[in-house]
Write an enzyme that holds these catalytic residues in place. Structure first.
Site, mmCIF file in Angstrom:
data_model
loop_
_atom_site.group_PDB
_atom_site.id
_atom_site.type_symbol
_atom_site.label_atom_id
_atom_site.label_comp_id
_atom_site.label_asym_id
_atom_site.label_seq_id
_atom_site.Cartn_x
_atom_site.Cartn_y
_atom_site.Cartn_z
ATOM 1 N N HIS A 1 0.795 -1.290 0.170
ATOM 2 C CA HIS A 1 0.096 -0.034 0.117
ATOM 3 C C HIS A 1 1.082 1.264 0.116
ATOM 4 O O HIS A 1 0.667 1.986 -0.641
ATOM 5 C CB HIS A 1 -0.814 0.036 1.174
ATOM 6 C CG HIS A 1 -1.945 -1.068 0.972
ATOM 7 N ND1 HIS A 1 -2.642 -1.794 1.998
ATOM 8 C CD2 HIS A 1 -2.721 -1.393 -0.126
ATOM 9 C CE1 HIS A 1 -3.519 -2.599 1.618
ATOM 10 N NE2 HIS A 1 -3.540 -2.415 0.282
ATOM 11 N N ASP B 1 -10.182 -3.751 0.031
ATOM 12 C CA ASP B 1 -9.969 -3.664 1.574
ATOM 13 C C ASP B 1 -9.621 -2.013 2.178
ATOM 14 O O ASP B 1 -9.753 -1.776 3.291
ATOM 15 C CB ASP B 1 -8.781 -4.523 1.999
ATOM 16 C CG ASP B 1 -7.659 -4.016 0.810
ATOM 17 O OD1 ASP B 1 -6.760 -2.948 1.065
ATOM 18 O OD2 ASP B 1 -7.203 -4.819 -0.130
ATOM 19 N N GLU C 1 -14.968 -0.140 -7.079
ATOM 20 C CA GLU C 1 -14.770 -1.581 -6.597
ATOM 21 C C GLU C 1 -16.062 -2.356 -7.008
ATOM 22 O O GLU C 1 -17.150 -1.820 -6.857
ATOM 23 C CB GLU C 1 -14.536 -1.640 -5.106
ATOM 24 C CG GLU C 1 -14.871 -2.826 -4.239
ATOM 25 C CD GLU C 1 -13.755 -4.153 -4.761
ATOM 26 O OE1 GLU C 1 -12.770 -3.589 -4.831
ATOM 27 O OE2 GLU C 1 -14.254 -5.049 -5.244
ATOM 28 N N ASP D 1 -18.269 -2.008 -11.850
ATOM 29 C CA ASP D 1 -17.053 -2.839 -12.797
ATOM 30 C C ASP D 1 -16.447 -1.635 -13.235
ATOM 31 O O ASP D 1 -16.931 -0.547 -13.982
ATOM 32 C CB ASP D 1 -17.712 -3.375 -13.863
ATOM 33 C CG ASP D 1 -16.921 -4.149 -14.937
ATOM 34 O OD1 ASP D 1 -15.793 -3.578 -14.955
ATOM 35 O OD2 ASP D 1 -17.177 -5.118 -15.672
ATOM 36 N N ASP E 1 -5.473 -1.705 -8.046
ATOM 37 C CA ASP E 1 -5.138 -2.462 -7.060
ATOM 38 C C ASP E 1 -6.091 -3.590 -7.086
ATOM 39 O O ASP E 1 -7.184 -3.865 -6.475
ATOM 40 C CB ASP E 1 -5.645 -1.712 -5.854
ATOM 41 C CG ASP E 1 -5.272 -2.639 -4.478
ATOM 42 O OD1 ASP E 1 -4.698 -3.737 -4.681
ATOM 43 O OD2 ASP E 1 -5.444 -2.059 -3.396
ATOM 44 N N THR F 1 -6.827 -8.014 -8.271
ATOM 45 C CA THR F 1 -6.627 -9.234 -8.288
ATOM 46 C C THR F 1 -5.816 -9.684 -9.313
ATOM 47 O O THR F 1 -5.149 -8.859 -9.990
ATOM 48 C CB THR F 1 -7.910 -10.252 -7.911
ATOM 49 O OG1 THR F 1 -8.491 -9.771 -9.212
ATOM 50 C CG2 THR F 1 -8.580 -9.822 -6.988
ATOM 51 N N ASP F 2 -5.242 -10.928 -9.327
ATOM 52 C CA ASP F 2 -4.544 -11.388 -10.612
ATOM 53 C C ASP F 2 -5.519 -11.602 -11.865
ATOM 54 O O ASP F 2 -6.626 -11.683 -11.684
ATOM 55 C CB ASP F 2 -3.766 -12.724 -9.984
ATOM 56 C CG ASP F 2 -2.681 -12.768 -9.122
ATOM 57 O OD1 ASP F 2 -1.641 -12.286 -9.566
ATOM 58 O OD2 ASP F 2 -3.080 -12.655 -7.979
HETATM 59 N N1 AG3 Z 1 -4.235 -7.258 -4.392
HETATM 60 C C1 AG3 Z 1 -3.193 -7.549 -5.341
HETATM 61 C C2 AG3 Z 1 -2.584 -8.948 -4.726
HETATM 62 C C3 AG3 Z 1 -1.962 -9.744 -5.926
HETATM 63 C C4 AG3 Z 1 -0.972 -10.891 -5.399
HETATM 64 N N2 AG3 Z 1 -0.593 -11.596 -6.262
HETATM 65 C C5 AG3 Z 1 0.116 -12.496 -6.155
HETATM 66 N N3 AG3 Z 1 0.684 -13.162 -5.226
HETATM 67 N N4 AG3 Z 1 0.381 -12.973 -7.427
HETATM 68 C C6 AG3 Z 1 -3.657 -6.779 -3.211
HETATM 69 C C7 AG3 Z 1 -4.937 -6.139 -2.740
HETATM 70 C C8 AG3 Z 1 -4.493 -5.154 -1.587
HETATM 71 N N5 AG3 Z 1 -5.335 -3.790 -1.347
#
Ligand code: AG3
Length: 298
Positions: free
Chosen positions: A64, A88, A108, A140, A158, A160-161
């Site tokens: 962060h 989060d 989000e 979205d 920020d 996910t994968d």
């Molecule tokens: N989101 C990104 C997480 C990525 C993790 N990926 C990985 N380990 N390949 C984080 C959310 C935090 N606000």
């Protein structure tokens, strides 16, 4: 013998990274994700979405701080920030520490993640919900950037994968739509995974970014619970002035900001752009040019 249940990250076929749950705080399917929130002896609260660790109380500061402070201090006069994902709200908290930031718009897709984090990660996000500069849009983000007329100085993805609902956030079309929302001198920072384990995904995202922006680079961070070595945050812009900022100027901005950090320092900021060779080469191959970096002239 302990009978406490284990929860695993299953992001990489053939590997499992497991956390023992002292308590299971939530485990259910929301509209967009399988959500698991547990309490672990080493990392505190651990949030997994679709079998991938998103954050833990113990090490969230790394990601962060670096996602917020590197572009905001590098840019120097950020007023409007777009956060894509970030349910989060730990990133919003870091962004809002900058007094010059006038508005944060966070888009989000899953309100249940925000609600869950508000209850269980209050120590890292409580201030966000009382801050009049913060606006949460449940939507979205790919659609939001297409129809929004708002302008931003910095956009932070920020996400996910690139699987499931997050996949659209790694496409060329999405990057084009974000670029259209950036003011002159604007910077886009993206979550680009762990290249050691996700080289294909990393290269695909960098290729797409390089088709859209004049300057594309990345900086590396070390987050213990993002398994597999460095995680790279992508840096895309049409104006690389923010990267050519001399270290003493960056240090002066940091001092003026009065930020209290645990990972970020101006030296770490500059050094993070020195990418290990295999990452730099992957980036260069994907982008078709040398990565944008404070060291580009070296
Ligand atoms: N989101 C990104 C997480 C990525 C993790 N990926 C990985 N380990 N390949 C984080 C959310 C935090 N606000």
């Amino acid at each position: 013998m302990s009978h406490r249940r284990w929860f695993s990250e299953t992001l990489t076929p053939g590997l499992r990274l497991s956390f023992q749950a002292r308590r299971v705080l939530r485990h259910r399917k929301s509209a967009s994700h399988e959500v698991a929130l547990i309490d672990n002896e080493v990392f505190g609260r651990v949030l997994l979405l679709d079998g991938a660790v998103q954050l833990t109380t113990r090490d969230e500061f790394v990601y962060h701080e670096m996602m917020a402070h590197v572009p905001i201090l590098g840019h120097g006069s950020v007023r409007d920030v777009l956060i894509v994902g970030g349910g989060d709200c730990g990133l919003a908290e870091e962004v809002l520490k900058h007094r010059g930031v006038a508005r944060v718009t966070q888009v989000e897709i899953d309100p249940s993640v925000v609600e869950l984090a508000r209850t269980h990660f209050a120590d890292i996000n409580a201030s966000v919900f009382d801050d009049p500069r913060f606006k949460l849009v449940v939507a979205d983000a790919a659609e939001f950037v297409q129809r929004s007329g708002a302008s931003f100085d910095v956009a932070l993805v920020d996400s996910t994968d690139p699987l499931g609902p997050g996949a659209v956030l790694f496409t060329e079309q999405f990057y084009r739509d974000v670029r259209a929302r950036l003011r002159a001198g604007g910077v886009l920072v993206t979550q680009n995974g762990v290249p050691f384990l996700q080289e294909r995904e990393f290269a695909a995202a960098m290729r797409a970014l390089a088709r859209v922006f004049a300057h594309v680079g990345g900086y590396a961070i070390a987050v213990p619970t993002y398994f597999g070595g460095h995680l790279v945050l992508g840096w895309s812009t049409d104006d690389d002035a923010a990267l050519r900022l001399p270290l003493p100027s960056l240090a002066a901005r940091f001092d003026a900001s009065a930020l209290d950090t645990r990972y970020y320092t101006p030296r770490v900021h500059a050094a993070a752009f020195a990418l290990p060779r295999f990452i730099e080469q992957a980036l260069e191959r994907a982008a078709g040019r040398r990565p944008a970096s404070p060291f580009a002239g070296d």
